[in-house]
Design a protein around this motif. Structure first.
Motif, short mmCIF file in Angstrom:
data_model
loop_
_atom_site.label_atom_id
_atom_site.label_comp_id
_atom_site.label_asym_id
_atom_site.label_seq_id
_atom_site.Cartn_x
_atom_site.Cartn_y
_atom_site.Cartn_z
N GLU A 13 0.73 -1.05 0.17
CA GLU A 13 0.13 -0.14 -0.11
C GLU A 13 1.03 1.10 0.02
OE1 GLU A 13 -2.57 -0.15 3.54
OE2 GLU A 13 -4.12 -1.38 2.32
N CYS A 28 -3.91 6.05 -6.86
CA CYS A 28 -3.74 5.14 -5.63
C CYS A 28 -4.20 5.96 -4.41
CB CYS A 28 -2.71 4.50 -5.48
SG CYS A 28 -2.25 3.44 -6.82
N ILE A 32 -6.30 2.52 0.41
CA ILE A 32 -6.33 1.81 1.70
C ILE A 32 -8.09 1.33 1.90
CG2 ILE A 32 -6.29 2.16 4.37
CD1 ILE A 32 -3.97 3.86 3.91
N ASN A 35 -8.81 -1.20 -0.44
CA ASN A 35 -8.32 -2.78 -0.14
C ASN A 35 -8.98 -3.23 0.90
OD1 ASN A 35 -6.00 -3.09 -1.99
ND2 ASN A 35 -4.54 -2.29 -0.54
#
Length: 210
Positions: A13, A28, A32, A35
């Protein structure tokens, strides 16, 4: 199972979040939360499918009124049970389903692990983090041990073991890093009239209000 572990690799990450090259191709900034969503829904699917898998041997007993019997086998490396000679899972002539001791163990183990301990750990993640997270990680470890210990799962030795080792390294590295390396901090005033300020770390993960 691999996806569950990969979505919780904090090193991955952090690398994707801080990589300028990756972010030029893929945004991105919300990795978090993304995911966590993948982790949640994949975990639900894994729990349901695993329970169906371990209990499916008894389905003929419900649908076709088969009887069930337990026939112990012999020990097999690494921690499994090999079927005795002439063993049949299903005998249509006598309408009998044959189980081994390991089958009974997996039914009990997975039911407790996935229906009791895992929901309990998820609940404690929001109320008792110091207990819920170790329990959640223990559940993952026990699940991994169960799928790699069987001699009938060589695919798990090849596919799951490397990812599990990566996950262990990730946890150990962040545990070591967070206790030995302090992030660089700098204070930013929120306004001339405000007495509050914001302390930012060198990474976008930590923000403290002072």
């Amino acid at each position: 199972f691999n996806l569950l572990l990969i979505t919780r690799l904090r090193c991955l990450e952090h690398a994707l979040l801080c990589s300028t090259w990756v972010n030029q191709i893929l945004d991105c900034t919300n990795i978090i939360k993304a995911n966590l969503r993948l982790h949640k829904w994949n975990a639900i699917a894994l729990c349901v499918l695993t329970l169906i898998h371990v209990w499916s041997i008894l389905f003929p007993c419900l649908t076709h009124k088969y009887s069930a019997q337990v026939i112990p086998g012999t020990f097999e490396w690494p921690l499994s049970e090999r079927t005795p000679p002439g063993f049949k899972d299903a005998d249509p002539q006598t309408k009998t389903m044959s189980l081994q001791v390991d089958d009974i163990w997996r039914m009990i183990e997975m039911t407790i692990l996935l229906c009791v301990l895992t929901p309990l750990s998820v609940r404690w993640l929001s109320t008792r983090w110091h207990v819920g997270m170790p329990l959640h990680q223990l559940n993952s470890t026990l699940y991994f041990v169960d799928i790699v210990r069987r001699h009938t799962h060589p695919h798990s030795w090849v596919l799951n073991t490397p990812v599990f080792c990566m996950w262990l390294f990730d946890k150990l590295w962040f545990w070591y890093y967070n206790r030995t390396v302090s992030p660089k901090m700098h204070r930013v005033k929120l306004g001339k009239a405000s007495k509050k300020s914001c302390v930012l770390s060198s990474t976008p993960i930590f923000v403290f209000m002072v």
